[in-house]
Write a protein that holds these residues in place. Structure first.
Motif, mmCIF file in Angstrom:
data_model
loop_
_atom_site.group_PDB
_atom_site.id
_atom_site.type_symbol
_atom_site.label_atom_id
_atom_site.label_comp_id
_atom_site.label_asym_id
_atom_site.label_seq_id
_atom_site.Cartn_x
_atom_site.Cartn_y
_atom_site.Cartn_z
ATOM 1 N N LYS A 1 -7.887 3.185 -0.095
ATOM 2 C CA LYS A 1 -7.264 3.622 1.164
ATOM 3 C C LYS A 1 -7.366 5.124 1.355
ATOM 4 C CE LYS A 1 -6.137 0.124 3.196
ATOM 5 N NZ LYS A 1 -6.029 -0.074 4.643
ATOM 6 N N ARG A 2 -8.281 5.750 0.626
ATOM 7 C CA ARG A 2 -8.396 7.198 0.744
ATOM 8 C C ARG A 2 -8.604 7.612 2.191
ATOM 9 N NH1 ARG A 2 -12.827 9.912 0.778
ATOM 10 N NH2 ARG A 2 -14.016 8.451 -0.483
ATOM 11 N N GLY A 3 -7.726 8.507 2.644
ATOM 12 C CA GLY A 3 -7.861 9.042 3.998
ATOM 13 C C GLY A 3 -7.507 8.069 5.110
ATOM 14 N N GLU B 1 0.835 -1.210 0.000
ATOM 15 C CA GLU B 1 0.000 0.000 0.000
ATOM 16 C C GLU B 1 0.864 1.251 0.000
ATOM 17 O OE1 GLU B 1 -3.747 -2.002 2.469
ATOM 18 O OE2 GLU B 1 -2.421 -0.565 3.468
ATOM 19 N N THR B 2 1.886 1.239 0.869
ATOM 20 C CA THR B 2 2.766 2.404 0.947
ATOM 21 C C THR B 2 3.589 2.553 -0.334
ATOM 22 O OG1 THR B 2 2.904 2.086 3.321
ATOM 23 C CG2 THR B 2 4.556 3.509 2.332
ATOM 24 N N LEU C 1 -6.274 11.896 -2.336
ATOM 25 C CA LEU C 1 -6.588 10.595 -1.734
ATOM 26 C C LEU C 1 -6.036 10.492 -0.301
ATOM 27 C CD1 LEU C 1 -6.064 8.069 -4.678
ATOM 28 C CD2 LEU C 1 -8.208 8.920 -3.725
ATOM 29 N N LYS D 1 -4.637 5.089 6.846
ATOM 30 C CA LYS D 1 -3.216 4.756 6.936
ATOM 31 C C LYS D 1 -2.875 3.685 5.906
ATOM 32 C CE LYS D 1 -0.070 4.496 10.361
ATOM 33 N NZ LYS D 1 0.626 5.750 10.055
ATOM 34 N N ARG D 2 -1.746 3.834 5.263
ATOM 35 C CA ARG D 2 -1.296 2.836 4.292
ATOM 36 C C ARG D 2 -0.152 2.057 4.908
ATOM 37 N NH1 ARG D 2 -3.409 4.904 -0.930
ATOM 38 N NH2 ARG D 2 -4.578 6.711 -0.248
ATOM 39 N N GLY D 3 -0.269 0.748 4.860
ATOM 40 C CA GLY D 3 0.697 -0.084 5.558
ATOM 41 C C GLY D 3 1.669 -0.775 4.629
ATOM 42 N N LEU D 4 2.285 -1.826 5.150
ATOM 43 C CA LEU D 4 3.248 -2.578 4.356
ATOM 44 C C LEU D 4 2.692 -3.934 3.933
ATOM 45 C CD1 LEU D 4 6.623 -1.659 6.088
ATOM 46 C CD2 LEU D 4 5.801 -0.979 3.832
#
Ligand SMILES: Nc1ncnc2c1ncn2[C@@H]1O[C@H](COP(=O)(O)OP(=O)(O)O)[C@@H](O)[C@H]1O
Ligand SMILES: [Mg+2]
Lengths: 292, 264
Positions: B108-110, A156-157, A174, B112-115
């Motif tokens: 994932k708008r707004g 995701e990152t 976004l 946390k984006r993870g690994l």
């Protein structure tokens, strides 16, 4: 013809390949031409060499180098993202600043690693020749780095990082702090560049304060050579293309030297490769317009 | 609920190019309102949306969303609540990334984006189901880079992406203006389906007077940074396109800004 020169060039291609992957990350993924690398490759070499000289284990020294490099990338990123300094200028400021820092770390312009232990000797102790352990180790590190990068760029990152380089406005809409993304990308990239520097210093047996000059251009040339050969259709292909580009670039350099050119001529040669590659899209556009 | 309280936005403040783009604007938007916004070129429509989204800070005034004061928050910190679509279809998607990757970004708008991997089999299945709604055949082109799609396909995809995470507010800035008439109509229909069905509060800038009256439940007209008309309910239902154009002509000092407003 003596082949050991080309063996050496091949191994250099693998080790510098880590740097090229770092340049790829900023230049291609983030669309950020980052000149910090000229300083951070030397920083990696200087940190590792000076730590080894003080008796620190070479593996530990090699692993600390990327942390220093990441810090350098972080500074460039903050200059750009927080203070709105344009990418090229932010990179130049870090690069120039690093020159003084590198000299401090080294203590003198050139620090030899004569009769010091290196990471390459670990495998040599296990029954390999020094040459083959240099090869195995550098190939293994490059491969692991490619796999890690591949995994990361699909998280995701990592996807957010790629999209930041592609369409920053969209990513902000976004909910991504794109400034922070760039800082992270620059830190990662320069960490890889510094790791490359640490391994090069141990490979060539010294760290030199001016060893980083022209690194960015060599990195770009390698990226472009690889892309021309393998293309950039998919990320995995692209990553291997970049590594292959690095190897070929070093082999070409070795060949040019064999032909009797002076090492000092190489910078012009490399600049010419990059220039041709950079202006070729303009010609393509121009031809399209002419045809239309 | 979105509330603008005496918002002023000035570009190039203090220079010869100083421009008051928004002039003391106040606006209350109750939940579920679908407002169409019209006005001539340079009236401040895009600036209004940009200020709501947080792209530009405002010089004066207060913006609150669901009771929370968001005036000082940057755009990326408002994105959890606000989804946007731009006029340029290239702006809403990352061209070098695939259809499914773009959807994963929007999922994932707004947040946390993870690994963890951005795409897995269950997400891919979910994307496929969503894409079926568009009836553009994109469900079979998940792995295609978005730059290979047409402008209309990209805009439809952007629209779908805004609804993957339910926003509280959708901002549409002439999002059908650069599409051919047929595609524009299709994207507009999709907009209504996705937005009206879910009762999402929406601000839609349009240059099409008929659209302005037919779509949504409220219409505002802007001129020189001010809101000069705000109609809804019966008054709006009775209003004809011709009347709206007349009104527009009156306020803008007799000149009709462009022919395209007359076109349906
Ligand atoms: N980023 C900017 N910098 C300076 N002036 C701007 C900027 N954006 C818009 N403006 C000016 O603000 C006014 C309103 O613009 P805009 O909101 O884009 O109008 P509209 O969308 O209604 O056509 C115009 O005069 C425009 O030139
Ligand atoms: Mg506009």
């Amino acid at each position: 013809m003596n082949l050991t020169v080309f063996e050496g060039a091949f191994i250099q291609g693998l080790i510098y390949g880590l740097m090229v992957l770092g340049v790829f990350l900023t230049f291609r993924i983030l669309d950020f031409p980052d000149l910090t690398v000229d300083g951070s490759i030397t920083l990696g070499a200087a940190v590792a060499a000076s730590l080894i000289i003080t008796g620190i284990d070479p593996v530990v020294a090699t692993l600390l180098a990327p942390l220093a490099g990441a810090l350098a990338g972080l500074v460039t990123g903050v200059l750009h993202a927080k203070f709105a300094i344009p990418p090229l200028l932010a990179g130049i400021l870090s690069m120039i600043g690093l020159y003084s820092i590198n000299l401090r770390v080294l203590g003198r312009p050139n620090l030899p690693l004569l009769r010091q232990p290196t990471i390459y000797e670990y495998l040599a102790g296990a029954g390999f020749t020094l040459r083959s352990s240099e090869f195995i180790l550098s190939a293994a590190v490059a491969l692991i780095l490619i796999l890690l990068l591949y995994y990361f760029l699909n998280t995701e990152t990592g996807q957010a990082l790629r999209a930041t380089g592609d369409n920053e406005i969209m990513m902000r809409s976004l909910g991504v702090n794109t400034g922070r993304m760039k800082i992270m990308g620059l830190a990662l990239s320069n960490g890889m560049v510094a790791l490359s520097g640490a391994m090069i210093a141990q490979y060539q047996g010294f760290a030199d304060v001016s060893m980083g000059i022209g690194t960015i251009v060599a990195g770009l040339a390698s990226v472009i050579v690889g892309e021309v050969l393998l293309g950039r259709s998919r990320i995995m292909v692209w990553l291997f293309a970049v590594l292959l580009g690095s190897i070929l670039y070093r082999l070409i350099i070795a060949l040019v030297l064999k032909l009797g050119f002076q090492p000092t001529d190489l910078k012009l040669f490399t600049a010419a490769i990059v220039t041709i590659a950079l202006i070729s899209p303009f010609f393509k556009d121009y031809l399209k317009k002419v045809k239309a | 609920m979105l509330e603008l309280h005496e918002i002023t936005k000035i570009f190039n403040k203090g220079s010869v190019n100083e421009k008051i783009a928004l002039d003391n604007i106040s606006l209350k938007v109750p939940p579920g309102d679908f407002i169409t916004i019209i006005g001539g070129n340079g009236a401040g429509k895009s600036t209004l949306l940009n200020c709501v989204a947080g792209v530009f800070p405002v010089e004066r005034g207060k913006i609150s969303l669901n009771g929370e004061d968001v005036t000082a928050l940057p755009d990326y910190r408002r994105a959890g609540d606000i989804a946007r679509i731009f006029q340029d279809p290239m702006m809403g998607t990352a061209g070098s990334m695939t259809v499914e990757e773009n959807m994963a970004l929007a999922l994932k708008r707004g947040q946390k984006r993870g690994l963890v991997r951005g795409i897995n089999e269950s997400r891919r299945q979910f994307f496929r189901e969503k894409l079926l709604l568009l009836q553009l055949g994109l469900e079979n082109r998940l792995g295609v880079p978005v730059m290979l799609l047409s402008g209309g396909q990209r805009q439809a995809l952007t629209l779908l992406m805004t609804t993957l995470v339910q926003p509280r507010l959708v901002l549409l800035d002439e999002h059908t203006a650069s599409l051919d008439p047929k595609t524009a109509l299709k994207v507009l229909e999709l907009t209504r389906e996705l937005v009206e069905k879910n009762k999402i509060t929406t601000l839609m800038v349009t240059h099409n007077m008929e659209q302005a009256l037919r779509v949504g439940n409220r219409t505002i007209m802007m001129h020189e940074g001010k809101i000069i008309l705000d109609i809804k309910g019966e008054q709006r239902e009775k209003m004809t396109v011709a009347e709206l154009i007349d009104m527009f002509r009156d306020v803008s000092g007799g000149q009709v800004q462009s022919d395209r407003m007359l076109l349906t």
